[in-house]
Write a protein that holds these residues in place. Structure first.
Motif, PDB file in Angstrom:
ATOM      1  N   ARG A 199       0.851  -1.185   0.000  1.00 52.10           N
ATOM      2  CA  ARG A 199       0.000   0.000   0.000  1.00 52.10           C
ATOM      3  C   ARG A 199       0.890   1.238   0.000  1.00 52.10           C
ATOM      4  NH1 ARG A 199      -5.237  -0.627   1.015  1.00 52.10           N
ATOM      5  NH2 ARG A 199      -5.418   1.522   1.755  1.00 52.10           N
ATOM      6  N   TYR A 200       0.590   2.164  -0.873  1.00 51.49           N
ATOM      7  CA  TYR A 200       1.362   3.388  -0.984  1.00 51.49           C
ATOM      8  C   TYR A 200       0.536   4.574  -0.501  1.00 51.49           C
ATOM      9  CZ  TYR A 200       4.467   0.620  -3.955  1.00 51.49           C
ATOM     10  OH  TYR A 200       5.315  -0.338  -4.434  1.00 51.49           O
ATOM     11  N   THR A 201       1.202   5.662  -0.283  1.00 52.91           N
ATOM     12  CA  THR A 201       0.502   6.893   0.093  1.00 52.91           C
ATOM     13  C   THR A 201      -0.307   7.389  -1.094  1.00 52.91           C
ATOM     14  OG1 THR A 201       2.305   8.327  -0.627  1.00 52.91           O
ATOM     15  CG2 THR A 201       2.390   7.520   1.656  1.00 52.91           C
ATOM     16  N   PRO A 202      -1.318   8.243  -0.841  1.00 49.66           N
ATOM     17  CA  PRO A 202      -2.103   8.798  -1.956  1.00 49.66           C
ATOM     18  C   PRO A 202      -1.231   9.508  -2.989  1.00 49.66           C
ATOM     19  CG  PRO A 202      -3.220   9.203   0.122  1.00 49.66           C
ATOM     20  CD  PRO A 202      -1.895   8.608   0.473  1.00 49.66           C
ATOM     21  N   GLU A 240       0.284   6.889  -5.167  1.00 51.37           N
ATOM     22  CA  GLU A 240      -0.754   6.263  -5.994  1.00 51.37           C
ATOM     23  C   GLU A 240      -1.117   7.150  -7.187  1.00 51.37           C
ATOM     24  OE1 GLU A 240      -1.927   3.386  -6.057  1.00 51.37           O
ATOM     25  OE2 GLU A 240      -1.314   2.529  -4.144  1.00 51.37           O
ATOM     26  N   LEU A 249       1.568   6.728  -9.704  1.00 53.45           N
ATOM     27  CA  LEU A 249       1.449   5.440 -10.394  1.00 53.45           C
ATOM     28  C   LEU A 249       0.321   5.464 -11.422  1.00 53.45           C
ATOM     29  CD1 LEU A 249       2.012   3.018  -7.376  1.00 53.45           C
ATOM     30  CD2 LEU A 249       3.580   3.435  -9.286  1.00 53.45           C
ATOM     31  N   ASP A 250      -0.777   6.136 -11.086  1.00 56.15           N
ATOM     32  CA  ASP A 250      -1.875   6.269 -12.053  1.00 56.15           C
ATOM     33  C   ASP A 250      -1.410   7.003 -13.304  1.00 56.15           C
ATOM     34  OD1 ASP A 250      -3.641   4.913 -10.447  1.00 56.15           O
ATOM     35  OD2 ASP A 250      -4.545   6.729  -9.573  1.00 56.15           O
TER      36      ASP A 250
END
Length: 362
Positions: free
Chosen positions: A3-6, A9, A12-13
C-alpha cells in the motif's frame, strides 16, 4: 499487496496512463505569449540583458502574488502552492535599472585569491610596515563581509519576479567572500598575523544589519560604507608597499564599484517614486556618519594607514596628512553619489568635510 501513500498512488496512475499511450502534453501550449522569443547576442556573448526584453523583460511594480520560485514569464498552474517566503514584493524597495548589466559584468570579471594575486612577489617588510599592513587587513577582513551578510539577510525575502536584483546580490555575496578571504590571507601570508578588531567598525556593522528595511540598509551599506571603502581602494598607491597589495586593492576596487553603482541607482529609483522616504534615508545616513567618523580616528584604523601612507613609522605625520586628504575625498565622493541619487546631504552632513590635521596639532 503493498500500500502506498495517496501521493505515490497518483504518480502510479499517471505512469499507467503514459504506458497506455495517453500523454498530457498540455505544457507544450501553456505559454503562447512567451513562445517564439527572439534574442540577439551581444558581441561579448549572451548576456542577461540580451534575453530579458519584450515579454520577458516586463518587470511588475508588484511581485507576483502566487509567491513561488517560478521564473518570471512562465505559466504557473492554478493550485501551485505559495512558499509564503516573500516579504519584499514592491519593485521600488529593491530595483535598480542597472542590476542586470551589473550582474553580467560581475560574472565575467570573477577573480580568485588563489592564482590571481601574485603572492610570489611578497617582500619581507620592515616590522612597522608589516604590522601596519596586517592591522589594515585585520580591519578590512572584519568589515568587508557585512556586504555579504546584509544582502544574504534579505535575499530570500525578495519576490522571485525581481530576479535581476537577486542574481546581482548573489554575485555581491561572492565578491565579499573573496574580499574577506584575500585580506585574511594577506595578514597571514608574510610572517605577520591578525592584530586587533575595531569597536567602531562594529557600530557601523550593527547599524547596517539592524536597519529596519532593505532600502535603508542598502543606502547605508552600498552608498555610504562601500563608497568610503571604494575611495580608499582607489588610493591604493598610498597604502600598498608591494605589488601584492596593489593587486588586491585593484581587484577589490572593481567589485566595490559595482556594488556602489547598484546602490546609487537603487536609491534614485526609490526616491523618484517615494520622495517621502528621504527623511528615513537621512536618518540612517546620520547614524552611519557618526560611526564612520569615530572608527576613522580609532588608533587601530588611522595609525596603520598613516604608517603605510607615510612609508614607515618615522613618517607617520606625513602619512596622517595624506590620510586626511583621502578622508576629504571620501566625504566629497559620498556627497556626490547622494546628489546623483537625488539627495542633497551637504547642508545636513553631521561630520566634518575635512580633517585639518596640521591645524589641529598647533
Amino acid at each position: 499487496m503493498t500500500r502506498y501513500t495517496p501521493t505515490v498512488e497518483i504518480g502510479l496512475d499517471r505512469m499507467r496512463e503514459m504506458a497506455r499511450g495517453n500523454f498530457d502534453l498540455s505544457w507544450m501550449d501553456s505559454n503562447p505569449e512567451g513562445w517564439g522569443h527572439e534574442v540577439q547576442r551581444s558581441k561579448a556573448g549572451l548576456k542577461l540583458t540580451d534575453v530579458d526584453h519584450g515579454f520577458y523583460g516586463e518587470v511588475p511594480e508588484h511581485g507576483s502574488i502566487h509567491g513561488t520560485m517560478a521564473p518570471r514569464g512562465c505559466h504557473v498552474p492554478e493550485g501551485t502552492i505559495s512558499l509564503d517566503q516573500y516579504t519584499i514584493n514592491e519593485m521600488t524597495e529593491i530595483w535598480a535599472d542597472n542590476a542586470a548589466a551589473l550582474y553580467d559584468e560581475a560574472v565575467v570579471r570573477q577573480w580568485n585569491s588563489v592564482t590571481d594575486v601574485p603572492w610570489e612577489k611578497l617582500e619581507t617588510l620592515p616590522e612597522d610596515m608589516e604590522k601596519a599592513v596586517c592591522q589594515m587587513c585585520t580591519g578590512l577582513a572584519e568589515v568587508e563581509f557585512v556586504a555579504g551578510d546584509m544582502p544574504a539577510k534579505w535575499l530570500c525575502r525578495i519576490n522571485h519576479d525581481f530576479h535581476e536584483v537577486k542574481l546581482f546580490l548573489a554575485t555581491q555575496i561572492m565578491d565579499e567572500a573573496r574580499h574577506l578571504d584575500v585580506f585574511r590571507k594577506r595578514a597571514l601570508a608574510n610572517g605577520g598575523g591578525l592584530l586587533t578588531a575595531s569597536p567602531g567598525q562594529e557600530e557601523l556593522l550593527a547599524a547596517i544589519l539592524n536597519a529596519p528595511d532593505y532600502a535603508t540598509a542598502s543606502a547605508l551599506m552600498h552608498i555610504f560604507g562601500e563608497g568610503f571603502v571604494l575611495t580608499l581602494f582607489r588610493q591604493g598607491e598610498f597604502l600598498a608597499p608591494t605589488e601584492v597589495e596593489k593587486t588586491i586593492f585593484g581587484l577589490c576596487m572593481q567589485d566595490e564599484a559595482r556594488h556602489v553603482a547598484y546602490g546609487v541607482k537603487h536609491l534614485k529609483f526609490l526616491l523618484e517614486r517615494h520622495p517621502e522616504r528621504e527623511e528615513d534615508i537621512h536618518a540612517i545616513l546620520e547614524v552611519g556618519e557618526q560611526a564612520i567618523f569615530s572608527l576613522t580616528l580609532e588608533p587601530q584604523t588611522s595609525e596603520p594607514r598613516a604608517i603605510l601612507a607615510g612609508g614607515g613609522l618615522e613618517n607617520i605625520e606625513l602619512g596622517m596628512a595624506r590620510m586626511a586628504f583621502i578622508y576629504e575625498k571620501q566625504v566629497r565622493e559620498y556627497l556626490q553619489r547622494l546628489k546623483v541619487a537625488g539627495i542633497d546631504r551637504e547642508s545636513r552632513l553631521s561630520i566634518p568635510t575635512e580633517i585639518p590635521y596640521k591645524e589641529i596639532a598647533t
